[in-house]
Design an enzyme around this catalytic site. Structure first.
Site, PDB file in Angstrom:
ATOM      1  N   ASP A 261       0.827  -1.208   0.000  1.00 25.51           N
ATOM      2  CA  ASP A 261       0.000   0.000   0.000  1.00 25.51           C
ATOM      3  C   ASP A 261       0.866   1.266   0.000  1.00 25.51           C
ATOM      4  OD1 ASP A 261      -2.621   1.444   0.488  1.00 25.51           O
ATOM      5  OD2 ASP A 261      -1.502   2.045   2.281  1.00 25.51           O
ATOM      6  N   GLU A 303       0.702  -0.913  -5.221  1.00 23.12           N
ATOM      7  CA  GLU A 303      -0.378   0.071  -5.359  1.00 23.12           C
ATOM      8  C   GLU A 303       0.269   1.408  -5.695  1.00 23.12           C
ATOM      9  OE1 GLU A 303      -3.620   2.821  -3.269  1.00 23.12           O
ATOM     10  OE2 GLU A 303      -1.668   2.366  -2.437  1.00 23.12           O
TER      11      GLU A 303
END
Length: 675
Positions: A261, A303
């Site tokens: 992330d 991501e």
């Protein structure tokens, strides 16, 4: 150092990349003691990995491209929304399998404080599951059941920051320098103000600035996302060592794909924008090596929500890979731009860039996800068509929130910034496609049109190379959930509009073809089945943009091992013609009809998957059902000879059973090895 007492298998494995890992690590940290600790940590996690997971590793290693075939289909879900708990998800794996899913992505589920979690992205403990969702043992049990059913498990790893409630943060608040050094603490605002000169704001409306005052420590702390999310200092090798250990702990609980992330943000340097710095790629490469040593077969999913030029470097190189997969966020945003404008030129431009990339690059493709839709489009390209950035963003948001006349989309804005004319968009796929408006108005014509658009968009999703990912609920056309407005902990975050609880009563209607849920579910199942049956959808296929000479119609070509596909998508609500002129005869896979690929007629928001195989030449020369040549013969006898020549070669239809058997034989070895 490589220790003598280590097991031979581990020594053999670490020796493959030891020199590179050593060099990269010391390029950043110049700390031999920290590197030795890092290697000992890798050995400890390898040693503690279960035998079942090691067998899984071995199978994946034998088929390194196990995730690249056309068999892969993902689904993304919140555990609490879908089934209440990890045990609940385990009980509903039969539904997941029925959807054809073999890649299950669970949204953040580690312990985080209520009301200050950013949807689970403010982790207070990387070693505990949120209590109401279950335990780490439940996560392991779910992984075992997933593997038994041929399903790979993906989980988010929030690596840029921790919650202010994390043990490290609590000890930093208490004044312990060792733990303050794990974050970015400053005695006053002098240096933070220098950072602010070059570092953009992520959420200028809801969380302005990149720093917050910490009254407990009487210092300033870096908080790029929200004040309760403290940025970790990866300049400190202890942070990198411990966070890598946290990642490997998840892998040892059965997580197959680790979603990194906010990975572009993890290295901070004064005088830069603190995004995509070279050191980020060094860290990701070391993490890739660490996973290869401890749990080979584990994939890293990056991501990177940025323009393509910033995204692609996270693949690394063929010789020194970083992430095996990346999010295809730009195509997702361009898709909804095209829905709103009915103009495919930007989408064509975007796809041409993607199609030019090496085939070993694997993207995760999706229509909707847990997040908002940000309009990070190529405005330099759009300017040539008179589309100015601020005005165009306003048009897109007005259309997709239903403010414009003629729009049946129903979305809401997130982080609206009137000063910059910027905002992001929220909403489920079905609501953005017009289903919500049709249901509210009880308008059957609109309902059919919305299902047709929804189906066409999923067909486009399945046509792209990579792994298509469904957002849980989209398979049955789940609508926006406005109840978040009534929850004080969620009311300020419109992303909860599309994060509603899965409605199992509505899902039960999926087997009734007379319902909207049944119609959509049947369509998506058919698309998924066709994609798995035909090699032309394999990620190794050649892909190109097909010129349709119609700015409302997108054309995509695919070719692989003697199979050819021309996919045409009408982004207009009106009937359109795709002015292609192909010599071969095709079969529309979805309708089953034979089609002459010349001036193809498409209904509003319709699509065709035109399929041709060179592996059965006699069949391919057969005339289509319309038999245009025969009609020409009846009107013009002089043209009879070429028409007869074609019909003379019409063969007996190929044996579908035999073809299916050949296909199964071709694919079965890969599946057996992958499992």
């Amino acid at each position: 150092m490589i220790r003598e007492e280590w097991e031979k298998e581990f020594k053999d494995r670490i020796s493959v990349s030891y020199d590179e890992m050593h060099w990269l690590y010391n390029e950043l940290y110049h700390d031999e003691h920290a590197f030795d600790y890092f290697c000992d940590m890798l050995h400890e996690y390898w040693k503690n990995r279960s035998e079942d997971l090691k067998e899984w590793d071995e199978a994946r290693t034998l088929v390194p491209g196990w995730y690249k075939g056309s068999e892969m289909l993902g689904m993304l879900m919140y555990v609490n929304c879908f089934a209440g708990s990890l045990k609940g998800v385990e009980k509903h794996l039969d539904y997941v399998k029925e959807c054809g899913v073999n890649y299950l992505h669970l949204m953040p589920l580690l312990e985080s404080p209520k009301g200050r979690s950013d949807g689970g992205y403010a982790v207070a403990d990387f070693r505990k599951v949120q209590p109401e969702l279950g335990t780490m043992d439940d996560l392991s049990d779910l992984s075992v059941e997933c593997h038994k059913n041929g399903i790979s498990l993906c989980l988010d790893f929030v690596m840029n920051h921790t919650s202010e409630d994390h043990e490290w943060a609590k000890r930093a608040k208490a004044g312990e320098k060792e733990y303050q050094d794990r974050y970015f603490f400053f005695d006053d605002w002098s240096i933070p103000n220098e950072f602010e000169k070059t570092v953009p704001q992520v959420f200028p409306q809801t969380a302005p600035g990149n720093f917050s005052w910490c009254p407990e420590a009487n210092k300033v702390v870096m908080t790029t996302f929200y004040p309760y999310q403290w940025d970790l200092n990866y300049r400190n090798p202890t942070v990198f060592n411990d966070m890598t250990a946290n990642m490997l702990n998840l892998c040892n609980h059965g997580v197959d794909i680790v979603r990194l992330d906010a990975v572009p943000y993890i290295w901070k340097q004064l005088g830069t924008n603190c995004r995509n710095l070279p050191q980020v790629h060094t860290l990701v490469r070391i993490m890739h090596i660490a996973a290869d040593i401890v749990c080979p077969g584990t994939l890293l999913l990056g991501e990177v929500v940025m323009e393509p030029s910033k995204v692609v470097p996270y693949f690394g190189t063929v010789e020194k890979p970083e992430c095996q997969m990346l999010y295809n966020v730009t195509t997702m945003a361009s898709t909804w731009h095209t829905v709103a404008t009915r103009d495919v030129r930007l989408l064509k431009h975007q796809l041409e860039s993607v199609f030019a990339l090496p085939k070993q690059y694997t993207f995760l493709n999706y229509l909707r996800c847990h997040d908002d839709i940000g309009w990070g489009l190529d405005y330099d390209y759009l300017e040539q068509f008179g589309m100015e950035q601020v005005a165009h963003k306003k048009y897109l948001n007005d259309y997709l929130t239903g403010k414009l006349w003629g729009s049946d989309s129903r979305g809401e804005l997130y982080n609206d910034d009137p000063r910059l004319g910027d905002a992001r968009l929220c909403g489920t796929t079905a609501s953005l496609c017009g289903t919500e408006a049709a249901v509210y108005e009880k308008n059957d014509w609109k309902l059919d049109a919305s299902i047709r658009l929804d189906t066409m968009l999923h067909a486009f999703l399945y046509t792209q190379s990579g792994i298509p990912v469904l957002y849980s609920g989209d398979e049955v056309g789940q609508l926006n959930d406005y109840t978040y407005h009534e929850d004080p902990l969620k009311a300020d975050d419109s992303r909860y509009l599309h994060r509603g609880n899965f409605d199992w009563k509505l899902a039960d209607m999926r087997k009734d073809p007379s319902t909207r849920q049944g119609k959509l579910f049947e369509n998506l199942q058919k698309l998924e089945k066709l994609r798995k049956e035909h090699a032309v959808f394999d990620s190794d296929a050649d892909t190109w943009v097909v010129e349709t000479y119609n700015d409302h119609v997108l054309g995509i070509g695919r070719y692989y091992k003697g199979e050819k596909l021309i996919a045409l998508f009408n982004f207009s609500e009106n009937r359109q013609t795709a002015w292609v002129n192909d010599d071969e005869y095709y079969k529309d896979l979805f309708s089953g009809e034979e089609v002459n690929a010349k001036a193809v007629d498409l209904e509003g928001h319709g699509f065709v998957w035109l399929y041709h195989t060179f592996n059965a030449p006699s069949q391919l020369r057969s005339a289509p059902v319309q038999k245009p040549a025969k009609k020409a013969v009846e009107k013009k006898p002089a043209e009879k000879k070429p028409a007869v020549k074609k019909t003379e070669k019409k063969p007996v239809e190929k044996d579908a059973v035999a073809e299916a058997a050949k296909h199964a034989e071709r694919k079965a070895p890969r599946r057996r090895k992958a499992r």
